[in-house]
Design an enzyme around this catalytic site. Sequence first.
Site, mmCIF file in Angstrom:
data_model
loop_
_atom_site.group_PDB
_atom_site.id
_atom_site.type_symbol
_atom_site.label_atom_id
_atom_site.label_comp_id
_atom_site.label_asym_id
_atom_site.label_seq_id
_atom_site.Cartn_x
_atom_site.Cartn_y
_atom_site.Cartn_z
ATOM 1 N N THR A 184 0.870 -1.195 0.000
ATOM 2 C CA THR A 184 0.000 0.000 0.000
ATOM 3 C C THR A 184 0.902 1.239 0.000
ATOM 4 O O THR A 184 1.342 1.674 -1.057
ATOM 5 C CB THR A 184 -0.973 0.020 1.198
ATOM 6 N N LYS A 217 3.744 -6.957 4.206
ATOM 7 C CA LYS A 217 3.261 -5.657 3.778
ATOM 8 C C LYS A 217 3.091 -4.821 5.032
ATOM 9 O O LYS A 217 2.505 -5.261 6.024
ATOM 10 C CB LYS A 217 1.927 -5.835 3.069
ATOM 11 N N ASN A 257 0.219 10.936 6.714
ATOM 12 C CA ASN A 257 -0.974 10.472 7.410
ATOM 13 C C ASN A 257 -2.093 11.502 7.447
ATOM 14 O O ASN A 257 -3.205 11.192 7.859
ATOM 15 C CB ASN A 257 -0.607 10.012 8.823
ATOM 16 N N GLU A 288 6.357 4.862 7.475
ATOM 17 C CA GLU A 288 5.981 6.097 6.799
ATOM 18 C C GLU A 288 6.693 7.322 7.378
ATOM 19 O O GLU A 288 6.555 7.623 8.558
ATOM 20 C CB GLU A 288 4.466 6.312 6.937
ATOM 21 N N THR A 326 -1.677 -3.014 10.932
ATOM 22 C CA THR A 326 -1.687 -2.869 9.470
ATOM 23 C C THR A 326 -0.545 -3.585 8.822
ATOM 24 O O THR A 326 0.244 -3.014 8.076
ATOM 25 C CB THR A 326 -1.669 -1.434 8.998
#
Lengths: 387, 387
Positions: free
Chosen positions: B150, B172, B382, B263, B183
Amino acid sequence: MGVTAPQGFRAAGVSAGLKSSGAADVAVVVNDGPSDAAAAVFTGNRVQAAPVRWTRQVLGAPSGRLLAVLLNSGAANACTGPEGYADTVASAERLAADLGCAPQQVAVCSTGLIGERLPMDKLLPGIDSAAAALAAGAAAGRQAAAAIMTTDTRAKTVVVQADGFVVGGMAKGAGMLAPGLATMLVVLTTDAVAEPSELDTALRAATAVTFDRLDSDGAMSTNDTVLLLASGASGTRPAPAVLAAALRRACADLAAQLLADAEGATKEIAIEVIGAADENDATQVGRAVARNNLVKTAFFGEDPNWGRILAAVGTTDAAFGPDLLDVAINGVWVCRGGQAAADRAGVDLTGRQVHVVIDLHAGVDTVTIHTNDLSHAYVHENSAYST
Amino acid sequence: MGVTAPQGFRAAGVSAGLKSSGAADVAVVVNDGPSDAAAAVFTGNRVQAAPVRWTRQVLGAPSGRLLAVLLNSGAANACTGPEGYADTVASAERLAADLGCAPQQVAVCSTGLIGERLPMDKLLPGIDSAAAALAAGAAAGRQAAAAIMTTDTRAKTVVVQADGFVVGGMAKGAGMLAPGLATMLVVLTTDAVAEPSELDTALRAATAVTFDRLDSDGAMSTNDTVLLLASGASGTRPAPAVLAAALRRACADLAAQLLADAEGATKEIAIEVIGAADENDATQVGRAVARNNLVKTAFFGEDPNWGRILAAVGTTDAAFGPDLLDVAINGVWVCRGGQAAADRAGVDLTGRQVHVVIDLHAGVDTVTIHTNDLSHAYVHENSAYST
C-alpha cells in the site's frame, strides 16, 4: 486580574535573567490572610522534579497551609539530583527570609528544560526583586502570569465572581497536556473562608473534570502542579458545593485557554463518548482516540476518517459491540452500527473546532476528552525546542 | 524468492484494478502439499475486518489447515457490516472454485482504506487472473509480494535456509506498526513437516519477540494477520526448537524491513530496556518511551533529550527508583542516577540508527522495542493519505 483578583493577595513577576530573551521568569504570589489554608494536586509522573517533591513535603497532606508560592520559568529543576533539591530549598529559604516567614510556608514551582541546574546566581537576586515588587491589583496579577510562560503564546488568567467571594487564577502550559496535568502550572486563589480539607475536596473535584480531561499529546510532565490558596479575606464561608462550582468554573476556563494555546495545533477536538457502561470506560475510549496519532493527523488534514476512530476504540477493553458503534463528526453521523452511514463529504472540518461523538451503546455514562490535532507545527516546535 | 522459496508453493500477483494507479493488487499463495498444516496470529484490535473474522473462523483454532491465501490491497474491507463479510466469503468461494477446493481452505487478507466496500466487479475477475497466473519460482513470489503493497516503498520478502528445510515469507506494512501487528500482512511458508499445533507454538514464539516489539506509532490496525503454511514437501521434520529458530529469523528479518520502511521516518530507534524486574516491566517501559511523541520529535530534531525519556519512563508502573535511572544514547551515558552525566553534546545523532539503553536497576530482564521518529513526513503522509 488573575491571582490578585480575590482580596488578600499580592503578586509580582520580574526578570531574573533565567531566560536568554530577558523576559520575565520569576513570579511570587503571597497570601496576606487572615487564613493560610491551601491544597494542591501534583503530577502523576513517578519522576518528579525537586520543586514538586519540596511542595508536597511542606504541604504535608494534600492540603495544609501556605503563605506564598515561588515560581520560575526557564528551568524545570527536574532530574537534577540532591543538588537540585538543595537549590529548591535555598530558593524557598530566600523568599521566606524576604517575607519574614518560614521556608515551610513557601511552595515552589519550576518549568523549563529537564536535567539542568537552576542558575542560582541569577535566581536568588531575582527572588529578592520579586519580593520587593509585590503588589495588590490587576497589574501585579498579570505580571505574575506573564513570568511563568515558556512556549505559551499568551498569559492565562481567570476571575470567577461568586456569591460573596472570588476565585482568581493563572496558568502556564502549551502542549504536553495529558492526564496528570502535564507541564502545567496553575495557581488558584480565593478569598473564601474554607478549611484545608474543604479546599482539597473542592480542588480535586474540579481538576478531575477539567485539567484531567485534557489530553493534548499523551505526554506527562515531571513538574505539573495545581495550587489553591485561600485567604478568607471576604469573610464568606461558601457551602462546599458553591465553592466547588466556582473552582470548577475557574479550572474549566483555564483548561480551555491551555488547549487553545497547545503547541502547533490547528484544531481543538472535543471527543464526547456517550452510551458508556461507566465513566471509566468512557474516559478510556476518549483517551485512546485523543492519543491516536493517525486520528490526530487525519483531523489536521481535515479528513473525517471515522475508520481510524473505530480502530482506536477497538484498542480499548471498554464494553461495546463493534457492530453497534456510532460516530458523528461535527454533527454528521458518518458511522452507524460499525459501518459507513452518512456521506463523509458532508462533514465540514474547515473550522478550528471539531466535535466527535462516539456512541458505545453499552450504558448511559458520558465523558468528553479534549485534545488537538497533530500538525507540522507540532513536529517543528517539539523537534527544534528542547523541553 | 519469498513465499515460493520453500518446495510445494506457487504464487501470483496481478492487477485487478482496485488501485487507481493500476499497480498489482491481488495476490494468491497456494500450498501444493503434501501437507496443508497452517497457523495464524491476528490483530488484537476488537474492531476486526471481515477477512480477519473469516480466516479466524475457517482456521477453527489458532492452527488448522489451509490450502491457499487470497490477499488484496486497495481496500481493507473493515467496518463494512454483513455485506462486507459476504464479499469476503464470495471472494474465498471464487478462489476455491478456481482451485477446486473448499472455500474453508482459503484464508483471506485485505489492506487499504477502512469503511469502504470491495469493488467485487473488479476483484472477482482479478482472482481468476491470479489463479491462472499461479507459478512456482522466484518471480512469482516477488509478484505476490508486490501486489500487497500500500504505502510501502518496497516489496518485502525473506528466505531462511535451515537444515533440510526452508522458510520463506512476504510482508506488507509501513507505519501504523504497533503491538498486535498493526496494518501488517505477513505470509510465511515452509516445506518442513510439522503438525498445526507445532506451527502454532513456533509462530507465536517468533512473533512475540519480533513483530510484537515493533511500535512505530502506537496505532493498531483492524486487519493485521500473520499466516504460516507448511507443505511438508522437504520431508524434513525439524525439532521444535529448530523450526522455531528458523521462523524467528524470518520474522526478525521481515520486522526490520517493515521498520525501515515506516511512513515518513528518518530514524530507526532501538530502545533497549535493561535491569528490569521482569519482562513485562521492560516491555512496558520500552513501549512508553517508543510511543512518546516528545521523545520521537526530539530524535527527529537530533536532540539527545534524555529528560523526555525519563519523563516517559515515569508514566509507567514498572519497578524502578527515579534516582537510579541510567540512560545511554548511541553509547553515551547522558544520564546516571536520574541526573545529567556525560555531556549530551557528545551524542552523535546524525545517522539513521539510534540506540537508547535504559537501565532500571531493578532486576536482570531485558527487552528491546523498535520504533521510529516523528517527522514532518509522517504528518504529511498520514494527513494527506486516507487509510
